[in-house]
Design a protein around this motif. Structure first.
Motif, PDB file in Angstrom:
ATOM      1  N   LYS A  64      -7.139  -0.303  -8.075  1.00  0.00           N
ATOM      2  CA  LYS A  64      -8.249   0.645  -8.285  1.00  0.00           C
ATOM      3  C   LYS A  64      -8.927   0.987  -6.964  1.00  0.00           C
ATOM      4  O   LYS A  64      -9.257   2.145  -6.710  1.00  0.00           O
ATOM      5  CB  LYS A  64      -9.262   0.077  -9.272  1.00  0.00           C
ATOM      6  N   ALA A  65      -9.131  -0.009  -6.138  1.00  0.00           N
ATOM      7  CA  ALA A  65      -9.771   0.230  -4.845  1.00  0.00           C
ATOM      8  C   ALA A  65      -8.893   1.107  -3.959  1.00  0.00           C
ATOM      9  O   ALA A  65      -9.386   2.013  -3.275  1.00  0.00           O
ATOM     10  CB  ALA A  65     -10.082  -1.100  -4.156  1.00  0.00           C
ATOM     11  N   LEU A  66      -7.585   0.875  -3.980  1.00  0.00           N
ATOM     12  CA  LEU A  66      -6.668   1.693  -3.188  1.00  0.00           C
ATOM     13  C   LEU A  66      -6.655   3.131  -3.696  1.00  0.00           C
ATOM     14  O   LEU A  66      -6.674   4.072  -2.904  1.00  0.00           O
ATOM     15  CB  LEU A  66      -5.266   1.094  -3.194  1.00  0.00           C
ATOM     16  N   HIS A  67      -6.618   3.320  -4.999  1.00  0.00           N
ATOM     17  CA  HIS A  67      -6.643   4.680  -5.561  1.00  0.00           C
ATOM     18  C   HIS A  67      -7.916   5.415  -5.156  1.00  0.00           C
ATOM     19  O   HIS A  67      -7.868   6.595  -4.775  1.00  0.00           O
ATOM     20  CB  HIS A  67      -6.531   4.629  -7.082  1.00  0.00           C
ATOM     21  N   ALA A  68      -9.061   4.726  -5.207  1.00  0.00           N
ATOM     22  CA  ALA A  68     -10.322   5.338  -4.798  1.00  0.00           C
ATOM     23  C   ALA A  68     -10.296   5.707  -3.312  1.00  0.00           C
ATOM     24  O   ALA A  68     -10.783   6.773  -2.909  1.00  0.00           O
ATOM     25  CB  ALA A  68     -11.492   4.398  -5.098  1.00  0.00           C
TER      26      ALA A  68
ATOM     27  N   ALA B 244       0.829  -1.207   0.000  1.00  0.00           N
ATOM     28  CA  ALA B 244       0.000   0.000   0.000  1.00  0.00           C
ATOM     29  C   ALA B 244       0.865   1.259   0.000  1.00  0.00           C
ATOM     30  O   ALA B 244       0.573   2.224  -0.725  1.00  0.00           O
ATOM     31  CB  ALA B 244      -0.950  -0.001   1.201  1.00  0.00           C
ATOM     32  N   LYS B 245       1.917   1.266   0.789  1.00  0.00           N
ATOM     33  CA  LYS B 245       2.795   2.435   0.834  1.00  0.00           C
ATOM     34  C   LYS B 245       3.383   2.713  -0.544  1.00  0.00           C
ATOM     35  O   LYS B 245       3.367   3.855  -1.021  1.00  0.00           O
ATOM     36  CB  LYS B 245       3.912   2.236   1.856  1.00  0.00           C
TER      37      LYS B 245
ATOM     38  N   ALA C  86       2.368   5.945  -2.919  1.00  0.00           N
ATOM     39  CA  ALA C  86       3.450   6.857  -3.313  1.00  0.00           C
ATOM     40  C   ALA C  86       3.558   6.967  -4.831  1.00  0.00           C
ATOM     41  O   ALA C  86       3.824   8.049  -5.359  1.00  0.00           O
ATOM     42  CB  ALA C  86       4.772   6.388  -2.711  1.00  0.00           C
ATOM     43  N   ALA C  87       3.335   5.870  -5.538  1.00  0.00           N
ATOM     44  CA  ALA C  87       3.385   5.901  -7.000  1.00  0.00           C
ATOM     45  C   ALA C  87       2.171   6.648  -7.575  1.00  0.00           C
ATOM     46  O   ALA C  87       2.284   7.356  -8.570  1.00  0.00           O
ATOM     47  CB  ALA C  87       3.441   4.481  -7.554  1.00  0.00           C
ATOM     48  N   TYR C  88       1.023   6.498  -6.925  1.00  0.00           N
ATOM     49  CA  TYR C  88      -0.218   7.112  -7.404  1.00  0.00           C
ATOM     50  C   TYR C  88      -0.245   8.615  -7.142  1.00  0.00           C
ATOM     51  O   TYR C  88      -0.627   9.400  -8.009  1.00  0.00           O
ATOM     52  CB  TYR C  88      -1.407   6.417  -6.730  1.00  0.00           C
ATOM     53  N   GLN C  89       0.151   9.014  -5.936  1.00  0.00           N
ATOM     54  CA  GLN C  89       0.159  10.437  -5.570  1.00  0.00           C
ATOM     55  C   GLN C  89       1.465  10.748  -4.840  1.00  0.00           C
ATOM     56  O   GLN C  89       1.505  10.791  -3.603  1.00  0.00           O
ATOM     57  CB  GLN C  89      -1.057  10.786  -4.708  1.00  0.00           C
TER      58      GLN C  89
ATOM     59  N   GLU D 261       3.066  13.305  -4.173  1.00  0.00           N
ATOM     60  CA  GLU D 261       3.142  14.490  -3.311  1.00  0.00           C
ATOM     61  C   GLU D 261       2.710  14.192  -1.869  1.00  0.00           C
ATOM     62  O   GLU D 261       2.941  14.994  -0.966  1.00  0.00           O
ATOM     63  CB  GLU D 261       2.288  15.631  -3.887  1.00  0.00           C
ATOM     64  N   LEU D 262       2.113  13.037  -1.650  1.00  0.00           N
ATOM     65  CA  LEU D 262       1.690  12.653  -0.307  1.00  0.00           C
ATOM     66  C   LEU D 262       2.852  12.040   0.463  1.00  0.00           C
ATOM     67  O   LEU D 262       3.719  11.385  -0.109  1.00  0.00           O
ATOM     68  CB  LEU D 262       0.551  11.634  -0.375  1.00  0.00           C
ATOM     69  N   THR D 263       2.844  12.242   1.762  1.00  0.00           N
ATOM     70  CA  THR D 263       3.768  11.541   2.644  1.00  0.00           C
ATOM     71  C   THR D 263       3.027  10.305   3.149  1.00  0.00           C
ATOM     72  O   THR D 263       1.900  10.421   3.630  1.00  0.00           O
ATOM     73  CB  THR D 263       4.181  12.435   3.835  1.00  0.00           C
ATOM     74  N   VAL D 264       3.658   9.158   3.020  1.00  0.00           N
ATOM     75  CA  VAL D 264       3.024   7.911   3.451  1.00  0.00           C
ATOM     76  C   VAL D 264       4.001   7.197   4.368  1.00  0.00           C
ATOM     77  O   VAL D 264       5.163   6.999   4.022  1.00  0.00           O
ATOM     78  CB  VAL D 264       2.686   7.006   2.248  1.00  0.00           C
TER      79      VAL D 264
END
Length: 178
Positions: free
Chosen positions: A164-168, A23-24, A28-31, A33-36
């Motif tokens: 897809k579920a994680l991105h949503a 998930a991390k 990170a690959a999807y967004q 700019e987020l800190t995970v």
């Protein structure tokens, strides 16, 4: 924005840590700019809560309570990973939630679950507690199907449905955190 991925299992050989690492990386690959960050309950080793003051008061009298509060306060949103144990969620996760009060309030949560029914019963129970604690239910759950077959490798690889579920879920967390 800081998303904390809370690993809700402390068992030896647990699948939850594999899911957290997947998930991390996927978030990170999807967004980017987020800190995970992964917040692993196994490394926190929180003793069973036995404080005299209810945590909802925000007065912490347990030695690790303030340290745990400081860590959770850094999160703007949470992805809580929960295996299903006997139709519920893990005692370690329940204990970690119960340790605090104000640090959870007003922050959105999403869930990754797995188990005999894809973890759906564990998330049903967590939502009851999380809502009472003031977490915002983003109504985002990633139920990992066929976990027993898919978790044998060292590294968990989410399929297209999981991605897809994680991105949503991330989209909802970002929306609610703003």
């Amino acid at each position: 924005m800081n998303i904390q991925i809370i690993v809700g299992s402390i068992r030896e050989g647990r699948t939850a840590i594999k899911l957290a690492k997947w998930a991390k990386q996927a978030v990170a690959a999807y967004q980017p700019e987020l800190t995970v960050e992964i917040v692993d309950l196994k490394t926190w080793d929180l003793p069973i809560f036995a404080g005299a003051t209810p945590p909802m008061m925000g007065i912490y009298d347990q030695p690790k309570q303030q340290e745990w509060a400081d860590k959770i306060a850094q999160g703007d949103a949470f992805i809580i990973i929960s295996p299903e144990y006997n139709h519920g969620y893990s005692p370690a996760l329940k204990n970690a939630l119960d340790y605090l009060g104000k640090e959870w309030q007003g922050k959105p949560a999403a869930y990754i679950s797995y188990g005999a029914t894809n973890g759906s019963r564990s998330v049903d129970q967590i939502r009851q507690v999380a809502t009472y604690l003031g977490l915002i239910d983003s109504n985002a759950t990633i139920e990992i199907r066929d976990i027993f077959a898919r978790s044998k490798a060292e590294v968990f690889e989410g399929n297209e449905f999981d991605q897809k579920a994680l991105h949503a879920a991330v989209d909802k967390l970002v929306k609610y955190a703003k």
